[in-house]
Design an enzyme around this catalytic site. Structure first.
Site, short mmCIF file in Angstrom:
data_model
loop_
_atom_site.label_atom_id
_atom_site.label_comp_id
_atom_site.label_asym_id
_atom_site.label_seq_id
_atom_site.Cartn_x
_atom_site.Cartn_y
_atom_site.Cartn_z
N LYS A 68 0.83 -1.20 0.00
CA LYS A 68 0.00 0.00 0.00
C LYS A 68 0.87 1.26 0.00
O LYS A 68 0.71 2.14 -0.84
CB LYS A 68 -0.93 -0.01 1.21
CG LYS A 68 -1.80 1.22 1.32
CD LYS A 68 -2.69 1.13 2.54
CE LYS A 68 -3.37 2.45 2.82
NZ LYS A 68 -4.16 2.43 4.05
N ASP A 86 -6.50 -0.54 -0.80
CA ASP A 86 -6.81 -0.45 0.63
C ASP A 86 -8.22 -1.00 0.85
O ASP A 86 -8.87 -1.48 -0.07
CB ASP A 86 -6.67 0.98 1.13
CG ASP A 86 -7.83 1.87 0.74
OD1 ASP A 86 -8.53 1.55 -0.24
OD2 ASP A 86 -8.06 2.89 1.42
#
Length: 157
Positions: A68, A86
């Site tokens: 991420k 996410d």
């Protein structure tokens, strides 16, 4: 406060993890974040000449950096194609039939296959904002959602 106390990479690299922890503790997981920030700063200096690398493999080597964060850095800093999978991106991409599954790396791969590379980073940011403002996990606002006609939750598909 972190940047005020440690205005340079060298200052952060030279700081004790305990001192960094006092600053980052309010963010949660203060001890591990502090340890990772100190180690990452040293690694950036020792192995990357004080520069943040662009390559995914290099970013993932940095302590505390996962897919991420690496994708955020690649997209926002270097303006490279990046898919930040996410929780919002995963949830909404599944509802819209753009991806299937809950594993971030698998959803990232599925979205890479269908998103234009030059728009992938912005797409993920828009989905996150949509997930925070309209399509929240606990109380989705389907009645005001412009994506409702394409959403499995709204159409019952």
């Amino acid at each position: 406060e972190l940047c005020t106390r440690y205005p340079t990479l060298e200052a952060l690299a030279g700081a004790e993890a305990e001192a960094i922890e006092a600053v980052v503790k309010p963010c949660g997981l203060g001890r591990s974040k502090a340890r990772d920030l100190a180690a990452m700063s040293r690694m950036l200096i020792d192995e990357y000449g004080g520069q943040v690398p662009q390559a995914m493999e290099d970013l993932l080597r940095l302590p505390g950096v996962g897919r991420k964060s690496a994708n955020l850095i690649r997209g926002d800093i270097f303006h490279l194609p990046a898919v930040v999978a996410d929780t919002h991106c995963i949830r909404i991409s599944n509802k819209l039939g753009l991806a299937h599954g809950k594993e971030p790396e698998k959803v990232e791969k599925q979205l890479r296959e269908i998103l234009p590379p030059e728009e992938s980073s912005d797409f993920c940011h828009r989905i996150v904002l949509h997930g925070r403002a309209v399509c929240t996990a606990r109380n989705p606002q389907c009645g005001r959602c412009t994506l409702a006609p394409y959403c499995a939750s709204f159409t019952g598909a």
